[in-house]
Enzyme design. Sequence first.
Site, PDB file in Angstrom:
ATOM      1  N   GLU A  87      49.431 -28.200  38.945  1.00 50.93           N
ATOM      2  CA  GLU A  87      50.579 -27.426  40.373  1.00 50.93           C
ATOM      3  C   GLU A  87      49.745 -26.939  41.141  1.00 50.93           C
ATOM      4  OE1 GLU A  87      55.102 -28.298  38.888  1.00 50.93           O
ATOM      5  OE2 GLU A  87      53.952 -26.121  38.117  1.00 50.93           O
TER       6      GLU A  87
ATOM      7  N   HIS B 273      53.404 -21.030  34.138  1.00 52.48           N
ATOM      8  CA  HIS B 273      53.704 -21.994  35.532  1.00 52.48           C
ATOM      9  C   HIS B 273      53.062 -20.459  36.117  1.00 52.48           C
ATOM     10  CE1 HIS B 273      55.911 -22.193  38.923  1.00 52.48           C
ATOM     11  NE2 HIS B 273      56.392 -23.369  37.968  1.00 52.48           N
TER      12      HIS B 273
ATOM     13  N   LYS C  40      64.184 -23.123  37.467  1.00 50.84           N
ATOM     14  CA  LYS C  40      63.840 -21.463  37.493  1.00 50.84           C
ATOM     15  C   LYS C  40      64.740 -20.657  37.341  1.00 50.84           C
ATOM     16  CE  LYS C  40      60.060 -23.342  40.689  1.00 50.84           C
ATOM     17  NZ  LYS C  40      59.409 -23.121  41.679  1.00 50.84           N
TER      18      LYS C  40
ATOM     19  N   GLY D 265      57.320 -25.545  45.788  1.00 48.98           N
ATOM     20  CA  GLY D 265      58.357 -24.706  46.374  1.00 48.98           C
ATOM     21  C   GLY D 265      58.167 -24.872  48.061  1.00 48.98           C
TER      22      GLY D 265
ATOM     23  N   ASN E 203      61.651 -27.671  36.500  1.00 49.36           N
ATOM     24  CA  ASN E 203      62.278 -26.937  36.524  1.00 49.36           C
ATOM     25  C   ASN E 203      63.168 -26.107  37.574  1.00 49.36           C
ATOM     26  OD1 ASN E 203      61.237 -24.218  35.816  1.00 49.36           O
ATOM     27  ND2 ASN E 203      59.682 -24.270  37.229  1.00 49.36           N
TER      28      ASN E 203
ATOM     29  N   SER F 146      56.033 -29.825  45.083  1.00 49.25           N
ATOM     30  CA  SER F 146      57.093 -30.096  46.334  1.00 49.25           C
ATOM     31  C   SER F 146      57.705 -31.957  45.527  1.00 49.25           C
ATOM     32  CB  SER F 146      56.030 -29.789  47.781  1.00 49.25           C
ATOM     33  OG  SER F 146      56.448 -28.714  47.354  1.00 49.25           O
TER      34      SER F 146
ATOM     35  N   GLU G 160      54.486 -19.000  38.894  1.00 47.25           N
ATOM     36  CA  GLU G 160      54.812 -17.567  39.217  1.00 47.25           C
ATOM     37  C   GLU G 160      54.635 -16.794  38.042  1.00 47.25           C
ATOM     38  OE1 GLU G 160      58.972 -19.892  39.755  1.00 47.25           O
ATOM     39  OE2 GLU G 160      57.843 -21.031  41.561  1.00 47.25           O
TER      40      GLU G 160
HETATM   41  C1  PEP Z   1      57.688 -25.737  40.025  1.00 48.08           C
HETATM   42  O1  PEP Z   1      57.678 -24.738  39.836  1.00 48.08           O
HETATM   43  O2  PEP Z   1      57.095 -25.540  38.918  1.00 48.08           O
HETATM   44  C2  PEP Z   1      58.085 -26.810  40.928  1.00 48.08           C
HETATM   45  C3  PEP Z   1      57.112 -27.894  40.400  1.00 48.08           C
HETATM   46  O3  PEP Z   1      58.225 -26.597  41.766  1.00 48.08           O
HETATM   47  P1  PEP Z   1      58.508 -27.246  43.667  1.00 48.08           P
HETATM   48  O4  PEP Z   1      58.978 -28.992  42.566  1.00 48.08           O
HETATM   49  O5  PEP Z   1      60.231 -27.142  44.178  1.00 48.08           O
HETATM   50  O6  PEP Z   1      57.731 -27.265  44.204  1.00 48.08           O
END
Ligand code: PEP
Length: 259
Positions: free
Chosen positions: A171, A99, A15, A177, A13, A217, A101
């Site tokens: 998630e 997601h 983003k 993040g 992803n 992460s 976000e």
């Molecule tokens: C995401 O935004 O789907 C995600 C898993 O981000 P990150 O790996 O940066 O935590």
Amino acid sequence: MNRKYRNTVIAANWKMNMLPSQVKAYAGELKALTAQSKWCDIVVCPSFVMLPAVHKAFRDCRIGTGAQNMSENEKGAFTGEVSAEQLVDLDIHYVILGHSERRQLYGETDLTVNKKVLAALNTNLRPIICVGESLLEREMGVTAERVTLQVKSALSGVPLTKMRRVIIAYEPIWAIGTGKTATSAEAGEVCNNIRAIIRNLYGARTSRAVTILYGGSMNAKNARELLSQPDIDGGLIGSASLSPSEFAQIVDAANQDNA
Ligand code: PEP
């Protein structure tokens, strides 16, 4: 992972990162680094403006392309939106939906996510449905309730015949993040619960076949351990997907684990 019953998927992803002018170099590097990948479906999800370039760059290999969002509406007067049919017409096969976000910053609700899931499944798209609890919810001990509600709402009205195309990504919001990862046991437990919900709704055979990802992460260092959990069938990767070499190491981890 359990490759006997379901596909392993490692999805990037991006983003709102990367530029159209960087796609070719990224793709060249990722293709070279993952040429030996045997067991794992790799998907790259860029911003809408880069979808054609990413699709073109990976046309000669098995790396798929996905969008990060889409409209719940079919077509018409929805300025700024992108429909499922438009994605399919570009030969895009995956779409990330719900997601955190999108839920936190753009007010997407469980109802919106459900409408988008149904719209995606009405075409050939495979939705990657994101669910996960906030830090407060985890601390209050309501992770299972929160995730159950999100999964059941997202799947409302999805017929059995379409369930095998669904991918769920667990998630935890506090791990996205932030550099904080759920322990493999914590992530494995929630993914196991998600499979139990699908089993209750659709039966054992279907629940065994649905791919469930962990995201939050995940990186080259922790991927192997997270992927060793029986109900974690891959990862949705944000920050670590921006470097082709780190992303390829996660793909390697997914190929090596022979659970
Ligand atoms: C995401 O935004 O789907 C995600 C898993 O981000 P990150 O790996 O940066 O935590």
